[in-house]
Scaffold this motif. Structure first.
Motif, PDB file in Angstrom:
ATOM      1  N   GLU A   1       0.825  -1.199   0.000  1.00  0.00           N
ATOM      2  CA  GLU A   1       0.000   0.000   0.000  1.00  0.00           C
ATOM      3  C   GLU A   1       0.863   1.254   0.000  1.00  0.00           C
ATOM      4  N   ARG A   2       1.935   1.218   0.833  1.00  0.00           N
ATOM      5  CA  ARG A   2       2.851   2.354   0.886  1.00  0.00           C
ATOM      6  C   ARG A   2       4.214   1.915   0.369  1.00  0.00           C
ATOM      7  N   PRO A   3       4.989   2.821  -0.225  1.00  0.00           N
ATOM      8  CA  PRO A   3       6.227   2.387  -0.866  1.00  0.00           C
ATOM      9  C   PRO A   3       7.262   1.856   0.120  1.00  0.00           C
ATOM     10  N   PHE A   4       8.091   0.981  -0.383  1.00  0.00           N
ATOM     11  CA  PHE A   4       9.183   0.433   0.409  1.00  0.00           C
ATOM     12  C   PHE A   4      10.509   0.915  -0.140  1.00  0.00           C
ATOM     13  N   SER A   5      10.710   0.784  -1.430  1.00  0.00           N
ATOM     14  CA  SER A   5      11.996   1.172  -2.017  1.00  0.00           C
ATOM     15  C   SER A   5      11.958   2.652  -2.391  1.00  0.00           C
ATOM     16  N   ILE A   6      13.141   3.188  -2.681  1.00  0.00           N
ATOM     17  CA  ILE A   6      13.235   4.605  -2.987  1.00  0.00           C
ATOM     18  C   ILE A   6      12.957   4.836  -4.470  1.00  0.00           C
ATOM     19  N   VAL A   7      11.749   5.218  -4.791  1.00  0.00           N
ATOM     20  CA  VAL A   7      11.316   5.603  -6.135  1.00  0.00           C
ATOM     21  C   VAL A   7      11.421   4.486  -7.182  1.00  0.00           C
ATOM     22  N   HIS A   8      12.647   3.963  -7.409  1.00  0.00           N
ATOM     23  CA  HIS A   8      12.768   2.905  -8.424  1.00  0.00           C
ATOM     24  C   HIS A   8      12.556   1.542  -7.777  1.00  0.00           C
ATOM     25  N   PRO A   9      11.673   0.729  -8.341  1.00  0.00           N
ATOM     26  CA  PRO A   9      11.424  -0.578  -7.722  1.00  0.00           C
ATOM     27  C   PRO A   9      12.666  -1.468  -7.758  1.00  0.00           C
ATOM     28  N   LEU A  10      12.713  -2.356  -6.773  1.00  0.00           N
ATOM     29  CA  LEU A  10      13.847  -3.278  -6.710  1.00  0.00           C
ATOM     30  C   LEU A  10      13.554  -4.501  -7.566  1.00  0.00           C
ATOM     31  N   ARG A  11      14.602  -5.000  -8.232  1.00  0.00           N
ATOM     32  CA  ARG A  11      14.514  -6.248  -8.997  1.00  0.00           C
ATOM     33  C   ARG A  11      15.514  -7.233  -8.395  1.00  0.00           C
ATOM     34  N   LEU A  12      15.145  -8.503  -8.434  1.00  0.00           N
ATOM     35  CA  LEU A  12      16.046  -9.520  -7.889  1.00  0.00           C
ATOM     36  C   LEU A  12      16.955 -10.034  -9.005  1.00  0.00           C
ATOM     37  N   TYR A  13      18.219  -9.666  -8.925  1.00  0.00           N
ATOM     38  CA  TYR A  13      19.187 -10.072  -9.952  1.00  0.00           C
ATOM     39  C   TYR A  13      20.273 -10.906  -9.280  1.00  0.00           C
ATOM     40  N   LYS A  14      20.383 -12.180  -9.677  1.00  0.00           N
ATOM     41  CA  LYS A  14      21.364 -13.096  -9.082  1.00  0.00           C
ATOM     42  C   LYS A  14      21.324 -13.042  -7.549  1.00  0.00           C
ATOM     43  N   ASP A  15      20.116 -13.101  -7.011  1.00  0.00           N
ATOM     44  CA  ASP A  15      19.883 -13.099  -5.562  1.00  0.00           C
ATOM     45  C   ASP A  15      20.232 -11.794  -4.858  1.00  0.00           C
TER      46      ASP A  15
ATOM     47  N   ALA B   1      19.065   3.340   7.287  1.00  0.00           N
ATOM     48  CA  ALA B   1      18.358   3.209   5.998  1.00  0.00           C
ATOM     49  C   ALA B   1      16.896   3.632   6.134  1.00  0.00           C
ATOM     50  N   TRP B   2      16.321   3.328   7.267  1.00  0.00           N
ATOM     51  CA  TRP B   2      14.924   3.696   7.530  1.00  0.00           C
ATOM     52  C   TRP B   2      14.757   5.220   7.470  1.00  0.00           C
ATOM     53  N   TYR B   3      15.653   5.942   8.140  1.00  0.00           N
ATOM     54  CA  TYR B   3      15.557   7.407   8.132  1.00  0.00           C
ATOM     55  C   TYR B   3      15.876   7.994   6.762  1.00  0.00           C
ATOM     56  N   PHE B   4      16.870   7.406   6.114  1.00  0.00           N
ATOM     57  CA  PHE B   4      17.293   7.919   4.795  1.00  0.00           C
ATOM     58  C   PHE B   4      16.144   7.785   3.784  1.00  0.00           C
TER      59      PHE B   4
ATOM     60  N   ILE C   1      13.852  10.797   1.782  1.00  0.00           N
ATOM     61  CA  ILE C   1      13.685  10.879   0.330  1.00  0.00           C
ATOM     62  C   ILE C   1      12.203  10.814  -0.061  1.00  0.00           C
ATOM     63  N   LEU C   2      11.468   9.971   0.643  1.00  0.00           N
ATOM     64  CA  LEU C   2      10.057   9.820   0.282  1.00  0.00           C
ATOM     65  C   LEU C   2       9.176  10.917   0.880  1.00  0.00           C
ATOM     66  N   GLY C   3       9.711  11.660   1.870  1.00  0.00           N
ATOM     67  CA  GLY C   3       8.970  12.806   2.397  1.00  0.00           C
ATOM     68  C   GLY C   3       8.246  12.558   3.701  1.00  0.00           C
ATOM     69  N   GLY C   4       8.736  11.652   4.525  1.00  0.00           N
ATOM     70  CA  GLY C   4       8.157  11.477   5.861  1.00  0.00           C
ATOM     71  C   GLY C   4       7.734  10.053   6.137  1.00  0.00           C
ATOM     72  N   PRO C   5       7.572   9.695   7.445  1.00  0.00           N
ATOM     73  CA  PRO C   5       7.244   8.312   7.820  1.00  0.00           C
ATOM     74  C   PRO C   5       5.903   7.847   7.272  1.00  0.00           C
TER      75      PRO C   5
ATOM     76  N   PHE D   1       9.572  -2.470   7.654  1.00  0.00           N
ATOM     77  CA  PHE D   1      10.922  -2.268   7.113  1.00  0.00           C
ATOM     78  C   PHE D   1      11.874  -3.298   7.722  1.00  0.00           C
ATOM     79  N   PHE D   2      11.716  -3.529   9.022  1.00  0.00           N
ATOM     80  CA  PHE D   2      12.537  -4.519   9.730  1.00  0.00           C
ATOM     81  C   PHE D   2      12.325  -5.916   9.126  1.00  0.00           C
TER      82      PHE D   2
END
Ligand code: A3P
Length: 327
Positions: free
Chosen positions: A26-40, A165-168, A172-176, A185-186
């Motif tokens: 529902e709410r984003p996890f990664s920073i803007v660009h989605p994560l892809r799984l490449y070679k684990d 990483a949580w704060y960073f 970037i996303l503009g708040g908790p 996140f944990f």
């Protein structure tokens, strides 16, 4: 001119589109660009594109120095220290570039430059070049692994990496309220689902290689550096081929460089307080101030329950078992 912008590379997009995508919440996890799984390894799509291009065309020089880390493990300190150590004979401390430039402007991230069509800025850096990457060891271009260039790796207690990483991400996303909760996140972090995760494989990859080739990889720990910065600053200088002379030691040059690169000094420079972007070519807004938060060891104690800390510690201990590495 370092603003040579080429077309961002797109030749690997077909492959990237086939790779597993991070789960959608529902709410984003990664920073803007989605994560892809490449070679684990979970990598943001855009950086993965840069990585694949870099793997194909990057040619390292024997004098190159690569600063490597899992995000939020002390990269900013390592960049400042390496840059100022290497340039100490031609940059006086009162007019030092770090007074007016964020450490990330002094040392580029390779996967970012290659993903934004600015790989030429890497070519024009005079030797010895200092560059950085968050890529795990096994994904580095062969040219880096096979040449006599050197690699410095910094790692940090994963619990503090997670909090940082949580704060960073939040900034970037503009708040908790703009991202998943700390508990979620944990959970993701423990599943390895974080930028360049899982963290344990990242640390172990460089650790194993540093044991095999200590002349190639210097393996540093953030917490140790915080405790004894002068000792590690000397070790770093020696490793990158510019040890402090006796005269420099008598003049306390190493202490001056440590002071310049300390968290408290850097964070108070105007350049690191302003909201300006560190990497203007990327579409993710990362301001220079985001890289300076607390700069301490053990901040996880204010964010995690005892159960959470024990769970992550146990997980890391299990992964590190037999490696000789301890948190
Ligand atoms: P905290 O969020 O725990 O404060 P990276 O540089 O890999 O992105 O990591 C960022 C972390 O390093 C942040 O940790 C930041 O405050 C800390 N940091 C930045 N500059 C530092 C310095 N010069 N010395 C020590 N820690 C520093």
């Amino acid at each position: 001119n370092i603003h040579l912008i080429e077309e961002p590379p797109q030749e690997h997009d077909a492959l990237i589109a086939t790779l597993p995508l991070e789960p959608v919440y529902e709410r984003p996890f990664s920073i803007v660009h989605p994560l892809r799984l490449y070679k684990d390894v979970w990598i943001a799509e855009k950086k993965l594109r840069g990585t694949l291009v870099m793997q194909h065309c990057f040619k390292s020089r024997p004098t190159d120095i690569f600063l490597t880390s899992f995000p939020k493990s002390g990269t900013t300190w390592l960049k400042a220290m390496t840059f100022s150590t290497l340039t100490r004979t031609n940059c006086s401390l009162d007019k030092h570039p770090l007074l007016t430039h964020n450490p990330h402007q002094c040392v580029p991230f390779m996967e970012v430059e290659f993903s934004t069509g600015r790989s030429k800025i890497i070519e024009v850096i005079p030797s010895p070049r200092v560059m950085s990457t968050h890529l795990p060891y096994f994904l580095l271009p062969d040219s880096i692994k096979e040449s006599s260039c050197r690699i410095v790796y910094i790692w940090r207690d994963p619990k503090d990496v997670l909090v940082s990483a949580w704060y960073f991400t939040q900034k970037i996303l503009g708040g908790p309220d703009k991202m998943v909760t700390f508990d979620q996140f944990f959970e993701f972090f423990c599943q390895g689902l974080t930028s360049f995760g899982p963290i344990w494989n990242h640390i172990l990859g460089y650790w194993e290689e540093s044991k095999r080739r200590p002349e190639k990889i210097l393996f540093l720990k953030y917490e140790n550096v915080l405790q004894e910065p002068v000792k590690y600053a000397k070790q770093l200088a020696h490793f990158i081929g510019c040890p402090y002379s006796e005269t420099e030691e008598n003049q306390h040059v190493v202490e001056q460089i440590v002071e310049l690169c300390s968290f408290n000094t850097l964070k108070d420079f105007d350049v690191n307080k302003d909201g300006g972007r560190v990497m203007p070519s990327t579409d993710v807004r990362i301001s220079k101030a985001y890289f300076f938060r607390k700069g301490e060891a053990g901040d996880w104690k204010s964010h995690m329950t005892r159960e959470m800390a024990e769970r992550l510690d146990t997980l890391i201990k299990e992964k590190f078992e037999g490696s000789g590495l301890q948190i």
